[in-house]
Scaffold this motif. Sequence first.
Motif, short mmCIF file in Angstrom:
data_model
loop_
_atom_site.label_atom_id
_atom_site.label_comp_id
_atom_site.label_asym_id
_atom_site.label_seq_id
_atom_site.Cartn_x
_atom_site.Cartn_y
_atom_site.Cartn_z
N SER A 99 0.84 -1.19 0.00
CA SER A 99 0.00 0.00 0.00
C SER A 99 0.87 1.24 0.00
O SER A 99 0.93 1.97 0.98
N TYR A 100 1.57 1.47 -1.11
CA TYR A 100 2.48 2.59 -1.13
C TYR A 100 1.97 3.78 -1.91
O TYR A 100 2.68 4.74 -2.11
N GLY A 101 0.74 3.72 -2.40
CA GLY A 101 0.16 4.89 -3.03
C GLY A 101 0.42 5.05 -4.50
O GLY A 101 0.28 6.15 -5.03
N LYS A 102 0.76 3.97 -5.19
CA LYS A 102 0.91 4.02 -6.65
C LYS A 102 -0.37 4.54 -7.28
O LYS A 102 -1.46 4.08 -6.97
N LEU A 103 -0.26 5.57 -8.14
CA LEU A 103 -1.43 6.20 -8.72
C LEU A 103 -1.73 5.68 -10.12
O LEU A 103 -0.83 5.52 -10.94
N PHE B 33 8.36 8.43 -7.14
CA PHE B 33 7.69 7.77 -8.25
C PHE B 33 8.16 8.38 -9.57
O PHE B 33 8.39 9.58 -9.66
N LEU B 99 0.92 5.39 1.61
CA LEU B 99 -0.45 5.45 1.14
C LEU B 99 -1.18 6.70 1.64
O LEU B 99 -1.03 7.11 2.78
#
Lengths: 115, 114
Positions: A99-103, B33, B99
């Motif tokens: 759950s690392y927030g990949k969009l 990212f 998250l």
Amino acid sequence: TQLLEQSPQFLSIQEGENLTVYCNSSSVFSSLQWYRQEPGEGPVLLVTVVTGGEVKKLKRLTFQFGDARKDSSLHITAAQPGDTGLYLCAGARGAGGTSYGKLTFGQGTILTVHP
Amino acid sequence: GAGVSQSPRYKVAKRGQDVALRCDPISGHVSLFWYQQALGQGPEFLTYFQNEAQLDKSGLPSDRFFAERPEGSVSTLKIQRTQQEDSAVYLCASSLKTLNQPQHFGDGTRLSIL
């Protein structure tokens, strides 16, 4: 594979009109974010919605997260030329414990508000 | 600076050349990212770092794409033997934790392959 369907792709309206942009998916998201992007710049976060049914307001912008956390909408009241830009919805999912927030982004809505 | 910094802003390369794109995230941000954005489209995920560890590289289009973040701060995206389809804007984003934390984007590097 586009998991987030955003509509409409293009929107051209007159100053003072209202508009709604939709973001739909068959997948559940842990959170959904709306960004605005201007030419030559990176996306800028407008809002994050986390709870199903949540409604957030930011001046003339109203954001809603669907009860099932699969869809969202952005409503702009009395649009102004300064609202012109690319609006992006993006969902974050936690899958398999990662759950690392990949969009995952929708394809965007290009909004033009004419004076 | 206070925001995410990317360099160069524009890069033109001939097909077959190697390129390196740099991202300097916000100080103290754990997550980093990389996204690829085609003209008129939304960004697409390429890879993710948590500190120096590359935890997800599922979005990298081919083995010509390589990313690193050796000291958990600055990151470099390298593309070897560039092809015309690599032409896009490459965006870097960082966030404080994981998250539901907002991602802060740089202004991107526009890569054009001739």
